[in-house]
Scaffold this active site. Sequence first.
Site, PDB file in Angstrom:
ATOM      1  N   CYS A  79     -34.893  31.412 -36.122  1.00 23.15           N
ATOM      2  CA  CYS A  79     -35.065  30.896 -34.762  1.00 23.15           C
ATOM      3  C   CYS A  79     -33.811  31.036 -33.913  1.00 23.15           C
ATOM      4  O   CYS A  79     -33.892  31.034 -32.684  1.00 23.15           O
ATOM      5  CB  CYS A  79     -35.507  29.430 -34.805  1.00 23.15           C
TER       6      CYS A  79
ATOM      7  N   ASN B 278     -43.887  27.349 -31.385  1.00 24.05           N
ATOM      8  CA  ASN B 278     -42.582  27.843 -31.827  1.00 24.05           C
ATOM      9  C   ASN B 278     -42.727  29.329 -32.139  1.00 24.05           C
ATOM     10  O   ASN B 278     -43.364  29.716 -33.116  1.00 24.05           O
ATOM     11  CB  ASN B 278     -42.145  27.068 -33.074  1.00 24.05           C
TER      12      ASN B 278
ATOM     13  N   HIS C 251     -34.320  26.666 -27.592  1.00 25.95           N
ATOM     14  CA  HIS C 251     -35.333  27.143 -28.522  1.00 25.95           C
ATOM     15  C   HIS C 251     -36.517  26.184 -28.456  1.00 25.95           C
ATOM     16  O   HIS C 251     -36.349  24.969 -28.522  1.00 25.95           O
ATOM     17  CB  HIS C 251     -34.755  27.185 -29.938  1.00 25.95           C
TER      18      HIS C 251
END
Length: 323
Positions: free
Chosen positions: A114, A280, A250
């Site tokens: 990520c 996500n 993020h």
Amino acid sequence: MTLRAVVAGCGHYLPDRVVENTEFEKTLDTTDEWIRARSGIERRHFAAEGQTTSDMAARAARAALTDAGRDVSEIDAIIVATSTPDLTFPSAATMVQAELGMTNGFAFDVQAVCAGFVYALSNASALIASDQARRVLVIGAETFSRIMDWSDRSTCVLFGDGAGALVLEAAEGDGTPADRGILATDLHSDGRHRDILYVDGGVSTQSTGHLRMQGREVFRHAVEKLASTAEAAMEKAGVRADEIDWVVPHQANIRIIQGTAKKLGLSMERVVVTVQDHGNTSAASIPLALSVGAARGQVQRGDLIVTEAIGGGLAWGAVVLRW
């Protein structure tokens, strides 16, 4: 004179299939309310059968090139941040290079889960600052739907697929925080925490594997580390939190986003949030959010932005840039 990596254009791509939370109610012991309350996610996009990470990356790249008014022949390098490449090798970046018809320059992948796009931006900035490249196409792209355990309600409802891209160009600056472009980066990792977020398969284990996560542990590390790296990057850039126009984090979980903003002393009105629509998307989430924020008219030329991410590794970091 200081060479800065300046954003010349941005773009994104999302697969056509939109999966609402209610779809998971058919196969899992979960509800739309449960998912929203714990993550802020309402829907996400899943890649079509046969659609790959490099496919989506190339589409986002074309959108960014169009936005920048640049032809692919003017690009010196392509960096793709991904944990879900099409193949073990060659890199997704070289596949994008071929798909775009780029025959010059070089291309490579960055894998920091990520945090991948933050790492990719740092690499691109270094290439430009050292005059090894004048224009770099930086892409984040993921097909996390391919590594989900569909019986694990704690993880499979959280992730989605997509891609986002930026075109970075070399530009001269004065070496002050008033410059446009990337002003500072801050990167970290700590492999001791690998077991709280990982995929239980890979090439050397001869299996694809599924994503495994200890959600509470990830949350415990996330807010503290994200705020700390953002503060470090701002200090390196010589800017204060109250000067930041937008935080583009993020997009993992709304509670992490809210907790980090609070720790930085910033209002949520100054945070670009897309997690409700995308879930996500790992390394794709920051460029997706930047592109959507620009399309909404939130992110505008001259705005001071801090972006931060944490992912498996653990790996985390932040970038301060002036749009």
